[in-house]
Each structure stands twice: as structure tokens, then as C-alpha cells.
Motif scaffolding. Sequence first.
Motif, PDB file in Angstrom:
ATOM      1  N   PHE A  41       0.912  -0.962  -0.161  1.00 33.66           N
ATOM      2  CA  PHE A  41       0.332   0.154   0.143  1.00 33.66           C
ATOM      3  C   PHE A  41       1.229   1.077  -0.145  1.00 33.66           C
ATOM      4  CE2 PHE A  41      -2.426  -3.364   2.074  1.00 33.66           C
ATOM      5  CZ  PHE A  41      -3.804  -3.039   1.190  1.00 33.66           C
ATOM      6  N   ARG A  42       0.363   2.460  -0.227  1.00 29.74           N
ATOM      7  CA  ARG A  42       1.660   3.850  -0.036  1.00 29.74           C
ATOM      8  C   ARG A  42       2.135   3.839   1.129  1.00 29.74           C
ATOM      9  NH1 ARG A  42      -2.965   8.534   1.722  1.00 29.74           N
ATOM     10  NH2 ARG A  42      -0.969   9.415   1.853  1.00 29.74           N
ATOM     11  N   ASP A  43       2.897   4.530   1.131  1.00 27.94           N
ATOM     12  CA  ASP A  43       3.621   4.040   2.155  1.00 27.94           C
ATOM     13  C   ASP A  43       4.455   5.243   2.364  1.00 27.94           C
ATOM     14  OD1 ASP A  43       5.733   4.247   0.761  1.00 27.94           O
ATOM     15  OD2 ASP A  43       6.622   2.343   1.709  1.00 27.94           O
ATOM     16  N   ASP A  44       4.007   6.644   1.751  1.00 26.97           N
ATOM     17  CA  ASP A  44       5.042   7.804   1.880  1.00 26.97           C
ATOM     18  C   ASP A  44       4.966   8.901   3.777  1.00 26.97           C
ATOM     19  OD1 ASP A  44       1.593   7.805   1.160  1.00 26.97           O
ATOM     20  OD2 ASP A  44       1.782  10.609   1.179  1.00 26.97           O
ATOM     21  N   ARG A  45       3.744   7.742   3.841  1.00 26.78           N
ATOM     22  CA  ARG A  45       2.931   8.918   5.686  1.00 26.78           C
ATOM     23  C   ARG A  45       4.735   7.803   6.223  1.00 26.78           C
ATOM     24  NH1 ARG A  45      -2.582   8.089   5.787  1.00 26.78           N
ATOM     25  NH2 ARG A  45      -3.481   9.742   4.381  1.00 26.78           N
ATOM     26  N   LEU A  46       4.683   6.699   5.922  1.00 26.62           N
ATOM     27  CA  LEU A  46       5.727   5.954   6.595  1.00 26.62           C
ATOM     28  C   LEU A  46       6.915   6.218   6.205  1.00 26.62           C
ATOM     29  CD1 LEU A  46       6.556   3.001   8.419  1.00 26.62           C
ATOM     30  CD2 LEU A  46       7.005   2.124   6.820  1.00 26.62           C
ATOM     31  N   ARG A  47       7.534   6.339   5.497  1.00 24.86           N
ATOM     32  CA  ARG A  47       8.706   7.038   5.096  1.00 24.86           C
ATOM     33  C   ARG A  47       9.471   8.532   5.376  1.00 24.86           C
ATOM     34  NH1 ARG A  47       8.274   7.500  -0.413  1.00 24.86           N
ATOM     35  NH2 ARG A  47       6.497   6.371  -0.704  1.00 24.86           N
ATOM     36  N   ALA A  48       7.794   9.322   5.914  1.00 23.90           N
ATOM     37  CA  ALA A  48       8.412  10.930   6.024  1.00 23.90           C
ATOM     38  C   ALA A  48       8.507  10.175   7.394  1.00 23.90           C
ATOM     39  CB  ALA A  48       7.146  11.768   6.043  1.00 23.90           C
ATOM     40  N   ALA A  49       8.200   9.658   8.246  1.00 24.54           N
ATOM     41  CA  ALA A  49       8.212   9.416   9.791  1.00 24.54           C
ATOM     42  C   ALA A  49       9.968   9.394  10.031  1.00 24.54           C
ATOM     43  CB  ALA A  49       7.564   8.328  10.396  1.00 24.54           C
ATOM     44  N   PHE A  50      10.469   8.498   8.959  1.00 23.49           N
ATOM     45  CA  PHE A  50      12.066   8.217   9.543  1.00 23.49           C
ATOM     46  C   PHE A  50      13.033   9.198   9.067  1.00 23.49           C
ATOM     47  CE2 PHE A  50      10.102   4.018   9.799  1.00 23.49           C
ATOM     48  CZ  PHE A  50      11.484   3.538  11.157  1.00 23.49           C
ATOM     49  N   VAL A  51      12.521  10.479   8.224  1.00 16.01           N
ATOM     50  CA  VAL A  51      13.186  11.548   7.476  1.00 16.01           C
ATOM     51  C   VAL A  51      12.873  12.897   7.853  1.00 16.01           C
ATOM     52  CG1 VAL A  51      13.795   9.283   5.596  1.00 16.01           C
ATOM     53  CG2 VAL A  51      12.434  11.076   5.301  1.00 16.01           C
ATOM     54  N   ASP A  52      11.299  13.077   7.931  1.00 10.98           N
ATOM     55  CA  ASP A  52      10.730  14.352   7.867  1.00 10.98           C
ATOM     56  C   ASP A  52      11.875  14.319   9.788  1.00 10.98           C
ATOM     57  OD1 ASP A  52       9.821  16.413   8.508  1.00 10.98           O
ATOM     58  OD2 ASP A  52       8.508  16.145   6.731  1.00 10.98           O
ATOM     59  N   PRO A  53      12.128  15.936  10.042  1.00  8.50           N
ATOM     60  CA  PRO A  53      12.285  16.054  10.849  1.00  8.50           C
ATOM     61  C   PRO A  53      11.268  16.719  12.192  1.00  8.50           C
ATOM     62  CG  PRO A  53      13.766  17.916   9.622  1.00  8.50           C
ATOM     63  CD  PRO A  53      12.892  16.706   8.395  1.00  8.50           C
ATOM     64  N   GLY A  54       9.875  17.249  11.461  1.00  7.01           N
ATOM     65  CA  GLY A  54       8.349  16.763  12.288  1.00  7.01           C
ATOM     66  C   GLY A  54       8.006  16.151  12.311  1.00  7.01           C
ATOM     67  N   TRP A  55       8.771  14.821  12.311  1.00 12.31           N
ATOM     68  CA  TRP A  55       7.869  13.224  12.220  1.00 12.31           C
ATOM     69  C   TRP A  55       8.789  12.465  13.260  1.00 12.31           C
ATOM     70  CZ3 TRP A  55       3.315  11.348   9.101  1.00 12.31           C
ATOM     71  CH2 TRP A  55       2.957  12.305   8.443  1.00 12.31           C
ATOM     72  N   ALA A  56       8.189  11.794  14.019  1.00 13.77           N
ATOM     73  CA  ALA A  56       8.458  10.465  14.800  1.00 13.77           C
ATOM     74  C   ALA A  56       7.135   9.284  14.782  1.00 13.77           C
ATOM     75  CB  ALA A  56       8.650  10.855  16.143  1.00 13.77           C
ATOM     76  N   PRO A  57       8.227   8.602  14.157  1.00 19.21           N
ATOM     77  CA  PRO A  57       8.138   6.997  13.947  1.00 19.21           C
ATOM     78  C   PRO A  57       8.115   6.466  15.702  1.00 19.21           C
ATOM     79  CG  PRO A  57       9.591   6.370  13.388  1.00 19.21           C
ATOM     80  CD  PRO A  57       9.568   8.792  13.824  1.00 19.21           C
ATOM     81  N   TYR A  58       6.916   6.144  16.419  1.00 16.13           N
ATOM     82  CA  TYR A  58       6.898   4.694  16.907  1.00 16.13           C
ATOM     83  C   TYR A  58       6.687   3.601  17.634  1.00 16.13           C
ATOM     84  CZ  TYR A  58       7.503   9.211  20.250  1.00 16.13           C
ATOM     85  OH  TYR A  58       7.808   9.932  20.505  1.00 16.13           O
ATOM     86  N   LEU A  59       7.629   2.296  17.726  1.00 18.55           N
ATOM     87  CA  LEU A  59       6.903   0.864  17.378  1.00 18.55           C
ATOM     88  C   LEU A  59       6.603   0.778  19.058  1.00 18.55           C
ATOM     89  CD1 LEU A  59       6.868  -1.824  16.155  1.00 18.55           C
ATOM     90  CD2 LEU A  59       9.599  -2.051  17.079  1.00 18.55           C
ATOM     91  N   LEU A  60       4.803  -0.004  19.173  1.00 23.45           N
ATOM     92  CA  LEU A  60       4.719  -0.388  19.911  1.00 23.45           C
ATOM     93  C   LEU A  60       4.689  -1.919  20.219  1.00 23.45           C
ATOM     94  CD1 LEU A  60       0.323   1.030  19.705  1.00 23.45           C
ATOM     95  CD2 LEU A  60       3.089   2.346  20.024  1.00 23.45           C
ATOM     96  N   ARG A  61       4.667  -2.055  21.748  1.00 26.89           N
ATOM     97  CA  ARG A  61       5.408  -3.619  21.925  1.00 26.89           C
ATOM     98  C   ARG A  61       5.098  -4.059  23.421  1.00 26.89           C
ATOM     99  NH1 ARG A  61       9.956  -5.673  19.775  1.00 26.89           N
ATOM    100  NH2 ARG A  61      11.086  -4.125  18.572  1.00 26.89           N
ATOM    101  N   ILE A  62       4.729  -5.174  23.305  1.00 25.36           N
ATOM    102  CA  ILE A  62       4.767  -6.391  23.884  1.00 25.36           C
ATOM    103  C   ILE A  62       5.440  -6.739  24.946  1.00 25.36           C
ATOM    104  CG2 ILE A  62       2.961  -7.458  25.664  1.00 25.36           C
ATOM    105  CD1 ILE A  62       0.440  -6.431  23.381  1.00 25.36           C
ATOM    106  N   GLY A  63       6.290  -6.504  25.468  1.00 27.62           N
ATOM    107  CA  GLY A  63       7.638  -7.070  26.026  1.00 27.62           C
ATOM    108  C   GLY A  63       8.740  -6.665  24.379  1.00 27.62           C
ATOM    109  N   GLU A  64       9.262  -8.020  24.085  1.00 25.97           N
ATOM    110  CA  GLU A  64       9.800  -7.861  22.480  1.00 25.97           C
ATOM    111  C   GLU A  64       9.008  -7.734  21.829  1.00 25.97           C
ATOM    112  OE1 GLU A  64      13.320  -7.491  22.173  1.00 25.97           O
ATOM    113  OE2 GLU A  64      13.000  -6.918  24.810  1.00 25.97           O
ATOM    114  N   ALA A  65       7.966  -7.954  21.616  1.00 27.66           N
ATOM    115  CA  ALA A  65       7.167  -8.828  20.419  1.00 27.66           C
ATOM    116  C   ALA A  65       5.984  -6.746  20.267  1.00 27.66           C
ATOM    117  CB  ALA A  65       5.813  -9.259  21.184  1.00 27.66           C
TER     118      ALA A  65
END
Length: 163
Positions: A41-65
Motif C-alpha cells: 500500500f502507499r507508504d509515504d507517511r511511513l517513509r516521512a516518519a523516518f526522514v522528516d524532522p517534523g515527524w516521529a515514528p513509534y513502535l508499540l511493543r508488548i515485551g519484545e513483540a
Amino acid sequence: MPSYAHLAHAHDRPALERLWLMFRHDMSQYQGQLPHPDGTFRDDRLRAAFVDPGWAPYLLRIGEAPAGLALVRGLDEPVRVLNSFFVVRGARRRGIGLRAVREVTARHPGPWKVAFQDSNAGAVAFWRRVATEIAGAEGWAETRHAVPDRPDLPPDVWISFTA
């Protein structure tokens, strides 16, 4: 209490890309989108989250999962936007989503907006509950706005609150 929302780094990107496919698959039900010929699917938002200084990506985890994702934009603007938020089905209804939103918004205090679709009953109930928990029963507002470049879709619902 354990932390669920972790700021993602480059080594987390493969997990976020897989979670993104699940998220976009879930959202396709409400937005009528089909995958590209390669199954993505389109992933422009995900890509932006890793390169644009105005974005932040978060990974949600339960323990290591891996249990979900949150993409924030507008960190360099007056209002932050929880642009994409997803919890895998096996982790839903455990309070993880609410705790993750609390963690993310606490790391970036100030005004927030979140969009969702009226037809997504789970999202409607979840985001109203989140806004009430974070800002109080009278501390949030709900509006509707047309989806840019998609006159065929019903308007998005936007919730605004301050954290």
C-alpha cells in the motif's frame, strides 16, 4: 508500569513496514483502497516518519513483540497530529492503545489532532475515550473535514485535545 511506545530507529523499520501493511489493510475497509500490484500500500507517511524532522515514528511493543505503530507529524508546528495509529488485533482490548497514546502525547505535550472515519465504530469509541481520558469530558472537540483529493469519501472525523 511497562512502556509500550518506543521511538523507532532504523533497525525497527522492517517491523514497522510489516505493521504498516496490516494497518493499511485494516484501513482499506473504510477507504476503499486496494494494494498496488506488488501487494503493498502507499507508504509515504511511513517513509516521512523516518526522514522528516517534523515527524516521529513509534513502535508499540508488548515485551519484545511488536504490537502496533504510531506516526506523529507536526512536531515542528503548533499542533501535533497522530497521523497513523494501529494496534494488532491480538493486542486489542487490553488497554495498550490508550497507554501508548498517553506515552506518545506526554513526550510531545501541547495541542493534538487525530482523524478517523465515522464508519469505523471501534475507532470512534476508542478516540472519544482517549480524548476524555487525556483531556477530560469537556476538554476535547470533534469536527468533520473533507478528505483532501477524495470527494468520493465521507469526511474524516477529527478530535482535538491538549495533552
